[in-house]
Design an enzyme around this catalytic site. Structure first.
Site, PDB file in Angstrom:
ATOM      1  N   SER A 561      16.816  23.255 -57.350  1.00  0.00           N
ATOM      2  CA  SER A 561      18.267  23.357 -57.266  1.00  0.00           C
ATOM      3  C   SER A 561      18.903  22.311 -58.193  1.00  0.00           C
ATOM      4  O   SER A 561      18.663  22.334 -59.395  1.00  0.00           O
ATOM      5  CB  SER A 561      18.719  23.204 -55.813  1.00  0.00           C
ATOM      6  OG  SER A 561      20.038  23.638 -55.646  1.00  0.00           O
ATOM      7  N   ASP A 648      20.007  34.780 -54.700  1.00  0.00           N
ATOM      8  CA  ASP A 648      20.476  33.407 -54.508  1.00  0.00           C
ATOM      9  C   ASP A 648      21.971  33.342 -54.801  1.00  0.00           C
ATOM     10  O   ASP A 648      22.418  33.738 -55.885  1.00  0.00           O
ATOM     11  CB  ASP A 648      19.707  32.474 -55.442  1.00  0.00           C
ATOM     12  CG  ASP A 648      19.930  30.998 -55.142  1.00  0.00           C
ATOM     13  OD1 ASP A 648      20.916  30.668 -54.465  1.00  0.00           O
ATOM     14  OD2 ASP A 648      19.112  30.185 -55.599  1.00  0.00           O
ATOM     15  N   HIS A 680      18.369  31.412 -51.794  1.00  0.00           N
ATOM     16  CA  HIS A 680      18.205  30.080 -52.367  1.00  0.00           C
ATOM     17  C   HIS A 680      16.972  29.373 -51.821  1.00  0.00           C
ATOM     18  O   HIS A 680      16.332  28.588 -52.523  1.00  0.00           O
ATOM     19  CB  HIS A 680      19.455  29.244 -52.078  1.00  0.00           C
ATOM     20  CG  HIS A 680      19.524  27.973 -52.849  1.00  0.00           C
ATOM     21  ND1 HIS A 680      19.564  27.939 -54.225  1.00  0.00           N
ATOM     22  CD2 HIS A 680      19.556  26.673 -52.445  1.00  0.00           C
ATOM     23  CE1 HIS A 680      19.629  26.679 -54.642  1.00  0.00           C
ATOM     24  NE2 HIS A 680      19.624  25.895 -53.575  1.00  0.00           N
TER      25      HIS A 680
END
Length: 709
Positions: A561, A648, A680
């Site tokens: 991320s 996501d 995600h």
């Protein structure tokens, strides 16, 4: 362009995406973006390209299939697949979870208390029937027929009669809430679609409070649903139009108030509603002021409703005050004064005492707060590195506090802390099968010196039988994050053992932008200081190399991320230091995303990264480090694996897809793996997650030359 895997298998051609003319212009700067067409998620050509990337990645890693299966079997073999969690008391029941061998998802259960004075959780065994057990929700039944399953809400009403649960079967974090009568087994007609996570009952069980999102995937509205009435008639309790703020709601542990909380990265505000008058007008705790964050917790002290408020108004590392709940903007009594380097994180209030969470010396701490004296009694632990926090404490007046504890070498442990005696009562330690011995492994913290002289902590864990870390260059797996004041805590991982047992040293670079060393640590790694995050990670890698822990050919980096942005940035800054880089759901096209306020989460992110849309200096700064814009043709990149998910909503698949395409232009050995039904957090289901991690670890070990170990 031809790519070769490290084992010399047959050549295979990677997908070569077409370059379609596209550009964006801001502040007089035009950037050509030939892969922006990947953003058209419904385009058959985009899906075909992603599937071709998956096929290429599979062919390039086919020689690792045996290793992947061995690692999966190791994870599975170390895990007690049929197990039960430690029961947590709520009302007249003990609540706990089951896992069953061969099943992907957990099963939520409960059993009745032996007596009203029963505070010692029963010791449950998988092969012994639990008297009076009720199965509340079987995730395997709920997931039947779906490739993806995620539980975003789960709650039982205070009287134990009703249960609500919210399910996402796509990975886009949109949950459908349903309600069941636990006394009859009947599913009620109430069905609420498109909710955000975290729906819950009112204390009397008459209402459900939930939130919904706007077009940019921002939770912006809190709703009140009365059971038995049409969802179309639900009352809007609160709406926040400012796109910088997320909104959520929950009841105090005392059941006295509903707290509606909203916050950006740097500002927060709370509103209170009396729990017995949810259709009333909410009243603000403290009106928002830019840069002031706070959270309030209700308690009753000397028969007066009070709020304990943890805030940073004039207190960089936060302080705690107490105010009257009837007049929260009135006089403040300081309970815990601000102390530089001791970052107050939060507070939990109970009827007779409170618990304070804070950080000091780079580690999390817990302290018991006396309402009468204001004294804090810190809980002590023996290990030099550890992680600790509260959890599973729904009751208002318990004699025990449930806490979770662990370290790099100590598996996840559940304790009950006896308030009266100060004794830690061991309830359960995560079983690790196959003869795991914590003493076979070692952990320590070393310090790297950053370019500006700042000391950066690095946490290390390794298997002792391979020798001391630093005695000779060893394979090192260096992890980093460094954003949102999120701290990477010393925690145990079963999957990590597969690397440690092959001689890999696992390291965490606690770079600026995280919260490990206090609020200033975060401030020094965000906005126009963001480059510190990247250079800190490079300096940690250099420290490990220069001090004999590893060498560039034996060093692999990983981040996910915002940590994936870190990976992309260091790949451009110092590609020569790494043999490989693993980027999970990486935020590598950061500038394109933060320039577009119509994309999910963009506006709220301006407090973290800056606003490049309206500020030319921020634009230039972000463009100087955003990985996609800064792919270099004058260097040899390490091997790169980017992992993403089609659904996501936080970091769109398009970012790593574009990044890999650009890396290929300069001859980089870059692979893309896209989960076509996931979000995600990656795939759902524990066995699927183990296989996903086995895939990544096999690639990592291959890069380190340990595929045959």
């Amino acid at each position: 362009m031809t790519a070769h895997d490290a084992q010399g298998a047959a050549s295979t051609l990677p997908p070569i995406a077409s370059r379609n003319p596209a550009s964006r212009t801001h502040h007089g700067d035009t950037f050509d973006d030939p892969y922006e067409w990947f953003r058209a998620k419904e385009d058959e050509a985009v899906i075909a390209h992603l599937e071709a990337e998956n096929a290429y990645t599979e062919s390039r890693t086919e020689h690792l299939s045996g290793l992947r299966e061995r690692i999966f079997d190791e994870i599975k073999g170390r895990t007690l697949e049929t197990d039960l969690s430690v029961p947590s008391r709520h009302g007249e029941w003990w609540y706990y979870g089951r896992t069953v061998e061969g099943k992907q998802y957990g099963i939520q259960c409960r059993a009745p208390l032996a007596s009203p004075d029963d505070w010692t959780p029963p010791e449950l065994s998988p092969d012994v029937e639990v008297p009076g057990e009720q199965v509340l929700l079987d995730g395997n039944v709920e997931a039947d027929g779906h490739e993806f399953f995620s539980l975003g809400s789960f709650e039982v009403s205070n009287d134990g009669r009703l249960m609500l649960w919210g399910v996402d079967v796509a990975g886009d974090e949109r949950y459908t809430v349903r309600v069941r009568d636990l006394t009859t087994g009947e599913q009620l007609a109430d069905v609420i679609e498109g909710t955000f996570a975290g729906a819950g009952f009112s204390p009397d069980g008459r209402f459900i409070v939930y939130s919904t999102v706007d077009d940019a995937w921002r939770p912006d509205t809190v709703w009140l649903h009365e059971l038995g009435t049409p969802v179309a008639d639900d009352a809007k309790l609160f709406h926040e139009p400012d796109e910088r703020y997320w909104v959520g709601a929950g009841f105090t542990r005392s059941d006295r108030y509903l707290v509606i909380g909203l916050g950006s990265s740097i500002t927060s505000e709370e509103w209170l509603l009396d729990a017995d008058d949810l259709r009333g007008e909410p009243r603000v705790v403290w009106p928002r002021r830019e840069g002031v964050e706070y959270e309030s917790h209700h308690a009753v002290v000397d028969d007066e409703d009070v709020l304990y408020i943890v805030h940073n108004d004039g207190a960089l590392d936060f302080e705690m005050v107490r105010v009257a709940a009837s007049a929260p903007s009135g006089p403040r009594a300081v309970v815990i004064a601000h102390e530089q380097g001791r970052r107050l994180l939060g507070m939990s209030t109970f009827r007779d005492w409170g618990v304070v969470a804070y950080r000091r010396g780079g580690l999390p701490r817990l302290g018991l707060l006396s309402y009468s004296s204001g004294d804090v009694r810190e809980l002590a632990f023996d290990e030099p590195l550890y992680s600790v926090g509260t959890g599973g404490n729904p009751e208002w007046a318990p004699p025990l506090l449930r806490i979770g504890y662990g370290s790099f070498t100590t598996p996840g442990t559940v304790y009950d802390y006896d308030i009266a005696t100060g004794e830690l009562l061991l309830r359960k330690r995560q079983p690790v099968l196959g003869g795991y011995e914590p003493s076979d492994y070692a952990q320590e913290r070393v310090w790297a010196t950053a370019q500006d002289g700042t000391q950066i902590p690095i946490s290390l864990v390794w298997k002792r039988s391979f020798g001391d870390a630093g005695a000779a260059p060893r394979p090192v797996h260096l992890y980093g994050y460094g954003s949102y004041e999120h701290s990477i805590e010393p925690g145990f991982s079963v999957a990590r053992l597969s690397a440690l047992d092959r001689g890999v040293v696992f390291a965490v670079a606690h770079v600026r932008g995280g919260g490990e060393m206090g609020r200033q640590w975060y401030e020094d790694g965000k906005m126009l200081h963001k480059r510190n995050t990247f250079t800190d990670f490079v300096d940690c890698a250099l420290h490990l190399i220069d001090n004999g822990f590893t060498s560039p050919g034996l060093l692999v980096a990983e981040g996910g991320s915002a940590g994936g942005l870190l990976m992309g940035a260091v790949a451009n800054l110092a590609p020569e230091l790494f043999a490989g880089i693993l980027a999970d759901v990486p935020f590598v096209d950061a500038l394109t995303t933060i320039l577009d306020p119509s994309l999910p989460l963009t506006v709220i992110e301006w407090d973290e990264w800056g606003d490049p849309l309206h500020d030319a200096d921020v634009y230039a700064y972000m463009k100087s480090y955003s990985p996609y814009e800064n792919v270099r043709s004058d260097v040899a990149y390490p091997r790169i694996l980017a992992v993403t998910s089609l659904n996501d909503t936080r970091v769109l698949y398009v970012e790593p897809a574009k990044w890999v395409a650009r890396l290929r232009e300069v001859g980089a050995d870059a692979l893309l793996k896209c989960e076509m039904v996931a979000g995600h957090g990656g795939v759902s289901g524990r066995y699927n997650a183990w296989r996903e991690r086995a895939f990544e670890l096999a690639w990592l070990l291959d890069v380190l030359g340990l595929a045959d170990a």
